[in-house]
Design a protein around this motif. Structure first.
Motif, PDB file in Angstrom:
ATOM      1  N   ALA E 199     -18.556 -13.946-100.097  1.00 60.52           N
ATOM      2  CA  ALA E 199     -18.437 -15.054 -99.152  1.00 60.52           C
ATOM      3  C   ALA E 199     -17.587 -14.637 -97.959  1.00 60.52           C
ATOM      4  O   ALA E 199     -16.511 -14.060 -98.128  1.00 60.52           O
ATOM      5  CB  ALA E 199     -17.817 -16.259 -99.840  1.00 60.52           C
ATOM      6  N   VAL E 200     -18.090 -14.923 -96.761  1.00 60.36           N
ATOM      7  CA  VAL E 200     -17.337 -14.592 -95.542  1.00 60.36           C
ATOM      8  C   VAL E 200     -17.024 -15.873 -94.778  1.00 60.36           C
ATOM      9  O   VAL E 200     -17.910 -16.484 -94.192  1.00 60.36           O
ATOM     10  CB  VAL E 200     -18.128 -13.667 -94.598  1.00 60.36           C
ATOM     11  CG1 VAL E 200     -17.203 -13.069 -93.543  1.00 60.36           C
ATOM     12  CG2 VAL E 200     -18.871 -12.597 -95.356  1.00 60.36           C
ATOM     13  N   PRO E 201     -15.765 -16.308 -94.784  1.00 61.04           N
ATOM     14  CA  PRO E 201     -15.399 -17.466 -93.962  1.00 61.04           C
ATOM     15  C   PRO E 201     -15.408 -17.056 -92.492  1.00 61.04           C
ATOM     16  O   PRO E 201     -15.029 -15.930 -92.163  1.00 61.04           O
ATOM     17  CB  PRO E 201     -13.987 -17.808 -94.419  1.00 61.04           C
ATOM     18  CG  PRO E 201     -13.443 -16.560 -95.030  1.00 61.04           C
ATOM     19  CD  PRO E 201     -14.614 -15.755 -95.520  1.00 61.04           C
ATOM     20  N   THR E 202     -15.868 -17.945 -91.615  1.00 56.96           N
ATOM     21  CA  THR E 202     -15.786 -17.621 -90.183  1.00 56.96           C
ATOM     22  C   THR E 202     -14.839 -18.595 -89.486  1.00 56.96           C
ATOM     23  O   THR E 202     -14.520 -19.659 -90.014  1.00 56.96           O
ATOM     24  CB  THR E 202     -17.156 -17.685 -89.480  1.00 56.96           C
ATOM     25  OG1 THR E 202     -17.540 -19.061 -89.325  1.00 56.96           O
ATOM     26  CG2 THR E 202     -18.219 -16.945 -90.264  1.00 56.96           C
ATOM     27  N   SER E 203     -14.440 -18.194 -88.305  1.00 60.57           N
ATOM     28  CA  SER E 203     -13.519 -19.045 -87.539  1.00 60.57           C
ATOM     29  C   SER E 203     -14.279 -20.088 -86.721  1.00 60.57           C
ATOM     30  O   SER E 203     -13.691 -20.761 -85.875  1.00 60.57           O
ATOM     31  CB  SER E 203     -12.651 -18.176 -86.632  1.00 60.57           C
ATOM     32  OG  SER E 203     -13.453 -17.341 -85.834  1.00 60.57           O
ATOM     33  N   VAL E 204     -15.580 -20.246 -86.979  1.00 56.39           N
ATOM     34  CA  VAL E 204     -16.356 -21.270 -86.282  1.00 56.39           C
ATOM     35  C   VAL E 204     -15.855 -22.657 -86.680  1.00 56.39           C
ATOM     36  O   VAL E 204     -15.731 -22.951 -87.865  1.00 56.39           O
ATOM     37  CB  VAL E 204     -17.862 -21.121 -86.614  1.00 56.39           C
ATOM     38  CG1 VAL E 204     -18.638 -22.351 -86.190  1.00 56.39           C
ATOM     39  CG2 VAL E 204     -18.425 -19.872 -85.962  1.00 56.39           C
ATOM     40  N   GLY E 205     -15.591 -23.479 -85.704  1.00 51.41           N
ATOM     41  CA  GLY E 205     -15.087 -24.822 -85.947  1.00 51.41           C
ATOM     42  C   GLY E 205     -13.966 -25.138 -84.979  1.00 51.41           C
ATOM     43  O   GLY E 205     -13.752 -24.421 -84.007  1.00 51.41           O
ATOM     44  N   TYR E 206     -13.242 -26.194 -85.249  1.00 47.33           N
ATOM     45  CA  TYR E 206     -12.137 -26.579 -84.368  1.00 47.33           C
ATOM     46  C   TYR E 206     -11.182 -27.474 -85.154  1.00 47.33           C
ATOM     47  O   TYR E 206     -11.456 -27.851 -86.297  1.00 47.33           O
ATOM     48  CB  TYR E 206     -12.676 -27.315 -83.129  1.00 47.33           C
ATOM     49  CG  TYR E 206     -13.435 -28.571 -83.469  1.00 47.33           C
ATOM     50  CD1 TYR E 206     -14.783 -28.510 -83.778  1.00 47.33           C
ATOM     51  CD2 TYR E 206     -12.807 -29.809 -83.506  1.00 47.33           C
ATOM     52  CE1 TYR E 206     -15.484 -29.657 -84.118  1.00 47.33           C
ATOM     53  CE2 TYR E 206     -13.498 -30.951 -83.836  1.00 47.33           C
ATOM     54  CZ  TYR E 206     -14.838 -30.875 -84.153  1.00 47.33           C
ATOM     55  OH  TYR E 206     -15.522 -31.999 -84.499  1.00 47.33           O
ATOM     56  N   GLY E 207     -10.082 -27.846 -84.557  1.00 45.94           N
ATOM     57  CA  GLY E 207      -9.159 -28.780 -85.185  1.00 45.94           C
ATOM     58  C   GLY E 207      -8.616 -28.284 -86.510  1.00 45.94           C
ATOM     59  O   GLY E 207      -8.092 -27.168 -86.600  1.00 45.94           O
ATOM     60  N   ALA E 208      -8.744 -29.116 -87.556  1.00 39.91           N
ATOM     61  CA  ALA E 208      -8.174 -28.800 -88.858  1.00 39.91           C
ATOM     62  C   ALA E 208      -8.893 -27.642 -89.549  1.00 39.91           C
ATOM     63  O   ALA E 208      -8.649 -27.368 -90.713  1.00 39.91           O
ATOM     64  CB  ALA E 208      -8.172 -30.044 -89.744  1.00 39.91           C
ATOM     65  N   ASN E 209      -9.777 -27.010 -88.853  1.00 37.32           N
ATOM     66  CA  ASN E 209     -10.398 -25.770 -89.313  1.00 37.32           C
ATOM     67  C   ASN E 209      -9.363 -24.639 -89.285  1.00 37.32           C
ATOM     68  O   ASN E 209      -9.419 -23.703 -90.081  1.00 37.32           O
ATOM     69  CB  ASN E 209     -11.574 -25.455 -88.370  1.00 37.32           C
ATOM     70  CG  ASN E 209     -12.109 -24.066 -88.541  1.00 37.32           C
ATOM     71  OD1 ASN E 209     -11.495 -23.099 -88.096  1.00 37.32           O
ATOM     72  ND2 ASN E 209     -13.242 -23.940 -89.208  1.00 37.32           N
TER      73      ASN E 209
END
Lengths: 247, 247, 247, 247, 247, 247, 247, 247
Positions: E199-209
Motif C-alpha cells: 500500500a502506498v499512501p499519497t499526499s493527495v488531499g487537503y486539510g486534515a489529510n
C-alpha cells in the motif's frame, strides 16, 4: 434605541397599543434591531479609537470595502498580518495610509491617538530576528494609545543588555517578552524581575522548532510563575492585553 | 583468530588444502566464526567492566537468564529502567544485588569498578523532581568507573545555588544537565559556563509538557551553543557519552 | 551583604588588604553570595575569534548593520542559514566576503583563524544529499579553528566506504554524523567504532519523514550508546560542540 | 442488464446453452457488468483453516459466544491481543485452549494445521524485549500452517549473531524483522541480505519513542529498499502477509 | 579479489612474505579494498541492471557527476523525485535521457532492460490524482525488468471498474495499491482479492489529510490482513519490493 | 416573565414609575432575571424529556447533587461516560436507576419516553469491539425518544451481512456508522447507500491507531460525500444529531 | 448457490416462474446471499444532475479529458479546489465555463439545475476571511439544486448580526457553519438555535492554528450537541451532506 | 572593570566618597557593567508569605524534608498537584496541614495570610467538571492573599447564569476563565465583557480532546482579544499571574 422605547411607552400611555402587544415588541426588539446582547467587545475601540482588522486571509476587494466603510465613519484603521503585495495595492488607493513592512501592519489614521499617561510597556525580544513581532506589538500599542519601550536582542547571549533597562522595567506594570527558537527568555526575565509577562512565541528558528511550537511549549511550561502566553507570532494579541492591563 | 589463520596457512604451506579452498575459507571465516565485522561496541564494557541491560520491557524470566549467564562470566551487571516489582523479584533471587529505586537501576557488582582519575562530571538538575534521572546517570557513571558530583535544584528559582559550585564546574570537561517542564536550564547553564552540555529532558511536568516533549524541543532549539541532547529521561545515555568524553 | 562590603572597605581603609586583593574579592563576591551571574558565553569567541550570527530571519538591513559594526571591531564574521538572495545583496556591499551556497554560510575573514593542532574531526554523512549540513559544519569548524575531514555518502548502501577511513576515525576524539531519511547512520557508526557521536538529523527526505522528524526520533532513540543529538539541519550546533569537545 | 438476462433465459429455454453453462455465466455476469463484489477475503481461512479474532477490545461475553459458535463449526480458533485476565477466564471455560502469555494469543486447535512444505520464515528481532511481538508472529504463522525460525537479539550490539544464520536467511523468501526504540534493524538487515522485509515497529522504548512512533517512522523512511511496514506491535499482520508471500 | 588472494597465497608459498605478515594483510584486506562486509544491497542492480538515485535534495552538480561516472561504467541510470527544473538542466546535457514529468523520474538507458517473464504487477490507484505515484512505480518496475498493468481511478466511486481486471489481478502475485485522502482502497481491495498488497499512501488531499498522514494511518491500521505499507508518495519503494516479491 | 412585564407596564400606566425608569428596567430585566439571551439549547430536553449529563470528570458528590435536584423536578436523567465504580455508588443510592456497563451510561427514568413515530435510525458498526459506542448511541436515542436498529460487525470482513438490512437502511433518513482501527466503514457504506452518515471514530485498535486518531482522520478525509464526523467514541453526539435530523 | 440457481432454472424450464420474475430474483439474489455489492453512490448524480470532480491534484490534461467526456454525455460539470492557473487554461478551451475564484470552483452548466422547493440552507461564517469556503459550499449547493442564504462575519465580535437572520435560521432544517482560528462559532450557534450544524473548520489563521487543526479540534469537542464536522476547508463536503439532509 | 573598581577604591581611600555610597555603587555596578543578575524571583514570597512547591513528581521523602525545613523558618507552605496517596502520608506526619482533594493542593499555614483589599478575582468555569482546576486557583489566590469569587458551570448551555454576576465581573480587573473540551468559554466571555482574561485549558474531555490540547489550541487562537493562556490544568499559574495583575 432609547427613542424606540420611549415611543413604545408613549404609545402604551396613549393606548395606541395594548400591553400584550407591547410585551411582544419588547421581547423581540433588542434582538432584531440593536444587537442588545452584549457580544460587542469592540465597544471601546468603536467609540472613537478605531478598528483592528485581521488582513492575512482577506481579499483585496474585501479590504478596500472595509476601509472605505470605516473612513466614512471617520475611524482610525489598523490591518494586521497584511502581506506586502496586498499592502502595496492598498497604498496606491489609500495614499494617506502607512505600511510597516516588518510588522506587516497597515495603518490609516484619521486622528493620531493621543498616547495616554500610563506607564510605558517594555517590549523585550530574545533576538533581533524576533523584531517583526515586536514591531507588530508596537504599532498596536500606539494605535490603542499606549506607549512602549524597545529592549531588543537580550537572549541568552545578551542578557546583560537588559540591565541597563532595569529601572524602566521595575517601574512597569506588565512586560511583553518575545522569543523564538528555544523560547527561554520569558522564564529568565520572569526569574529576574517578578513582573507579569505576556509571552509571545515566534516562528523564528528551523527544524525541531516546528514553526514556533517549540517556543510555545517552553513558555506554556515555564517554571517561572507570572508568565502567560498568546499565539505564535501574535504581537497584536500581546499588545492588546498588555494595553488592557496597563490601564 | 590468529590461531585459525596460522593453521590455515600452515595447511596451505603443507599442501593439505588447495589455494582455491583456502580462499573460500577466508571469505567466510570472519563472518561465521568471529563476527569480524566490528559491530561490537560493547567491546570495552565486556573487557572486565560489565554489561548494561535495558530492563523495562524484558520479562523476569529473561532477566534471570541474562543475570545467571553474566554471573558465570564474572561480570558486573547493570539493569536500567527496571520497574520496582521486577526488581523485588530479582532481589529475592540475587540477594547480592542492589536496587536504586529512584533511578530504577538494578546493580550486581562482582568487583566494584575502580573509579578512574578523571575529573568529576557534574550532574545538574533543574528541580528536585528531576532527581530520578540524575540518580540513573550517577549509577551508570559509577558503574563505568567515573565519578560525579550532584548539583541539584538550580532551576530558574534557584540559579544562585549553582555559583557555590562554580569552581568545580569550571574545572570539569563536560556537564550533564537535567530538566523537565520548560527545560530551560541547559540554555542558561550553557550561557554562564561555556562548557559542553549533555542535556537530558525529563518527563517531569503535566499538560502541554506532553511527557517531556516540551523540554526536549526547548533543548534541541537551545540558543546557547554547546548543547546536545539525549532521549527524554535517558540518564543512562547521558552518563554513557559523558563518560566517553571525560576520558 | 552590606556587612561584608563594609568590612571589606574598612579593611581597605585600614590597609589590611591591598586594592588589588579587594578587586579580586569583589570580582567573586557577587557570584558567591548574591547570585550575580555572568551571562556571557560568547566570551571565548569575542576574545579574538569572531561572531557567529543566525541569518535566516534577519532583514538585510539588520545584517548590514551587524557586519559594519563587527568590521569596525576587526572581527571575523560568520552568518549561518543565510538565504541565497540575501547573501547576494551582502556580497555586493561586502565584496571581501565569501558565501558557501550549499552551507548557506556567509563568511568575512579579517584574519583567517589558525587551525589548532587538535585532531581532525570527521564529518560523516549518510547520503550525498546531506552535504549541505556537512558543509555548514565544516565552515563553522574552520571558523573556530578546528580541522575536519569529510567522509561522505556512507549510508546503508555504502557503508564499506567508511572502512578506508578507519584509521582516521579511530584516532579521532569525537565524530559528527549527519543523516536524513531514516537517520540510522549514527546507530551503525556508534556500533562499529565506539566513539562519541554528535548526531545531526537532516530534513532530507519526504512524506513520513516530516521534515526531519523521522531522523531526529531515530537518533534520540538510538540503541547505540554514545550518541547525542542536535536540532534538525543544525550543522552549526554540531560543529560548535564538537570543537569544544575536541580541545 | 435485463436484455442480457432475457437472452440468457431464452437461450436456456431453447436449449442453446446448458444449465451448467448458464450458472457459470451468471456467476460472472454481475461482477463484470454490475459492480457486484464479493467482500469475503476470509474465503481461504474459512475453508478449513480457522478464524483469527482481534481480542483486545471485546468483552468476555462476546468472546465466549464467538468461540462456541466456531467450535460448533469444527474450526480452529485464534484470538490475538488478548489481555491475560480475559485469557484466564476463557481457559477456565475452554480448557482445551492454550494461551501464549508473551504473545497475548489464545489458541484452540480442533486439528493442528499441517505445516506446509514452504521455506521457513525467519523472524528477526533487535532486542530480547521485542520478543512478545515475535511470539505473536510465530503463533500466527503456525496457525496458518507456516514454519518459522527465530533469530533473536541481533540489534546494533549483536549484529554479528545474525551471521550464523546467514544460510537460512539467504534461502528464505521473505523476512519478518521486529524492532523497537530506534527501529534501525530492518535498514541494516535490508542492507546485508537484499531480501524483502516485513518490518514491525514495536512500542519497546520510552520517552521520544512515543510508543513506537519513532521505530515506525524510521522503518517508513528506510534507506534500504525492500522494506515495507505494518502497524506498531502488529505481529499478526506481519505473519499474515509473510505467509501469503511465502507460498 | 580472488586474484589478490591468489597472489597472497603464492607469495606465502614462495616465502616472499611471512605467515605473520599474511595474516595482517588478510585482516585488513577486505575492509580496505573490497568492502567485503556484505553491506551491498545494490549487488543485483550493479550486475548489469543499473543504479537508482534519489534526486530530490541533490544539487545539479552532484547529479551530473554521478551520471557521468555511471555512464562510463555503461550502466542504466534512474533518478527519482527529481524536480522539473533540475530535470530540464540534465536533459540539456544528457539528451539521450528521458524525463517522466508526472513521475518525476529521470531515466538514461544504456540498454533497455529485458522485461522478465514474471507475472505483471497490477498498480491500482484510488483516484486519477494519485497517478504521479503510480507512474513512479511503473518507471521503477520497468527499470528493474518487471512489467506492470495500470488499473486507475477505482476509488470508492469507481470500484466496479476494477472488476474488468479481475482475471489479471487474480493471476498476479502481489498488488501495488495507491491511495490518498482517506486511503481506504487497500482495505477494500484486500477484502475482495486476498492478495498481498503493497500500500502506498499519497499526499493527495487537503486539510486534515496532513500531507498524506491520514492515508498512511488508515493503511497501517487496515482491518484487511495482507496489507503492508511504504512511505507517503513512495512509488519507488513499492515498486522495488513488489519486484523482489514477484520473482 | 410576562407577569413582570405586565406589572411594569401597569406601573407605567399608573404613573408609579417614569418612562425613563421603565427603560432602565427593561434594559436590564432580560439579562438579570431570565437569561433572555437564547443560549439555552437544552430547551427541548427540559420541556419534559430530561437532562443529559457528562459524567466522566465529575465527582460522585456532584453527581448525587445533580440527580437529586433533577429528581425533584420530575425529570428523566441520563449520565454519559460514567465509570463503572462511580455507577456502582450511584446505584446504591438511586436503586431505581439503571447502568449500561458497555455504554457507560447511567439512566434514571421518571417516565419512559414514548418513542416517536419516526423512522428507525440504523447504528452500523465495523467490528463487535465497537459495540460500546453503539450502545451509548442506542441509550441516547431511546432517551430522546427515537428508535434504532443495530447492524453489527459489518467491517471489511463481514460487509455481506449489511445486505440483509438493505431495505431498512434504504428507508432510513440518516445512518450512524461506528468504526475503529482504519475507520473505512463510513466510506464504504457511503459508497453503497448514498445516505447521510454520522460517522463515529472509536478508539478501538492499537499502535499507530493513536487512540482513535487514525479512524478520525480517515473519516474526515472520506472520499464518499455525505459523511460528517463527531468526536472519537462520541456515541452521544452522533445519537443527538441523528435524532435531530430524523425528525 | 449452485443449488439455488439450478432450482431457479428448473422452475424457469418448467414454467413455474416467469422470465420477468426470474430476472427479479436474480437481481436480488447476489445481494442477499453472496455479498455482491453495488458500489455506485454517484447513482443520483449521474441520473441527470452532473459530476463533481476534485481538481487540486489533477493535471490539466486529465481535466480536459474528463470535461470532454462529460460534455459528450450532456452533463453538468463541477470541478472543486481548482487552482487559478489551471482554471485559466480550462477557460480558454471551454469558454462556456465559469470560474469562481474565491471558491476555486470551475463550473460548466449544460442545463442550470432547477433549484428545488426545499428550504434555504443558511451558510454562516465567523469572519469575512472564511468566505472562500462559504463560496465553495454555495456553488455546490446551487449545482445540486439547493438554495442557500449567506450570513457572513458573525464571529465573536459580530454575533448580534446573526439575530437579524433569526427567522430564516429558525425555519431552516440544517445549518452550515464555517469558522477558522478558534472555531468557536458552531458551539455558539449550536447553543442559540438548537439546529443541526454541519461545521466546517477553515485554515484561516496562523501560528498555533496549525492550518486549521485548532478549529477542527474545537468543533469535534464542541460542548453544544448537534454539531458534526467535515474536513478542514471542505465546503464541498458540507454542502453535499446539507443538501442530502435538506431534502 | 578593573579601572572602575580601582577608581572607586581610590576615591574611597581619598575620602571623596563615603563607604555607604561605595556600597551603593558596588551594588549596581555588576548589573550595569557585567551582566550580573539576581535570579531570585521568589523574593517576594520568601519575605513573609510562603513557599509554593510543585508536588507531583517529588518523592514523599523529599516533601517531608522540604516541609520540615520551611516549618523551621516559620513559613506558610503550599504544595500543588499532590496526589492523594502522598497527601495522606503527609497529613499523618503534619496533622496541622490541610489537603484540598479536588485541587490536589496541600496547605500548611503558620499564619493565615490576611487577604488584601484588592478586588475579588472571578474564577469562571465552563462545566462543573472543571472545578478541580478552579479549586487549585482558589487555594493559590488565598495563599497569596487575594480573594476570589466562583462563577461555575457557565458553559455554552448555561451562559445565562453568568449574567447574575454581571456587576461583580464588570468591577473586576482580571478574570480567570477555566474550560475543557472545546475551550470556547474564554472567547465568549472575552466577547461579552472586554476584561483581560487568563484562560486555563483543562484536560476535561475525551477522544480528540487529546488531554486538553483541543482547549489549549482554541484559547491560543481566540478571536476575542484580551485572552492569554497558561498550561493545561495550570490553576496555580493562572492564580499567580492574576494575583500579580490584581494588585
Amino acid at each position: 434605541m432609547k427613542q424606540k422605547l420611549l415611543q413604545l411607552f408613549k404609545d402604551l400611555e396613549q393606548g395606541t397599543i395594548s400591553i400584550e402587544k407591547a410585551i411582544d415588541h419588547l421581547k423581540y426588539l433588542p434582538y432584531e434591531d440593536f444587537g442588545h446582547i452584549k457580544f460587542d467587545f469592540h465597544r471601546e475601540l468603536r467609540t472613537g479609537i478605531g478598528e483592528i482588522i485581521y488582513g492575512k486571509d482577506k481579499t483585496i476587494e474585501m479590504l478596500i470595502k472595509i476601509i472605505n466603510s470605516l473612513k466614512q465613519k471617520e475611524k482610525n484603521i489598523c490591518i494586521t498580518k497584511l502581506p506586502k503585495t496586498k499592502a502595496k495595492k492598498l497604498l496606491k488607493i489609500f495614499n494617506e495610509g502607512y505600511y510597516n513592512e516588518l510588522a506587516k501592519v497597515f495603518l490609516l489614521y484619521k486622528n493620531k491617538p493621543k498616547s495616554n499617561k500610563q506607564k510605558k510597556i517594555p517590549i523585550i525580544t530574545a533576538g533581533s530576528s524576533d523584531i517583526y513581532v515586536a514591531e507588530e506589538a508596537k504599532e498596536i500599542l500606539n494605535f490603542l494609545g499606549s506607549k512602549c519601550i524597545f529592549i531588543y536582542d537580550v537572549g541568552v547571549a545578551g542578557l546583560h543588555r537588559i540591565l541597563s533597562y532595569k529601572k524602566i522595567i521595575e517601574k512597569s506594570k506588565v512586560l511583553i517578552v518575545v522569543a523564538g527558537m528555544d523560547g527561554v527568555l520569558p522564564s529568565i526575565i520572569g526569574g529576574i524581575f517578578g513582573k507579569p509577562i505576556i509571552a509571545v512565541p515566534t516562528s523564528v528558528g528551523y527544524g525541531a522548532n516546528f514553526k514556533g511550537l517549540s517556543a510555545l511549549l517552553t513558555m506554556l511550561n515555564s517554571c517561572a510563575p507570572g508568565v502567560c502566553v498568546v499565539n505564535i507570532d501574535n504581537g497584536f494579541g500581546a499588545a492588546y492585553i498588555a494595553h488592557m492591563l496597563n490601564k
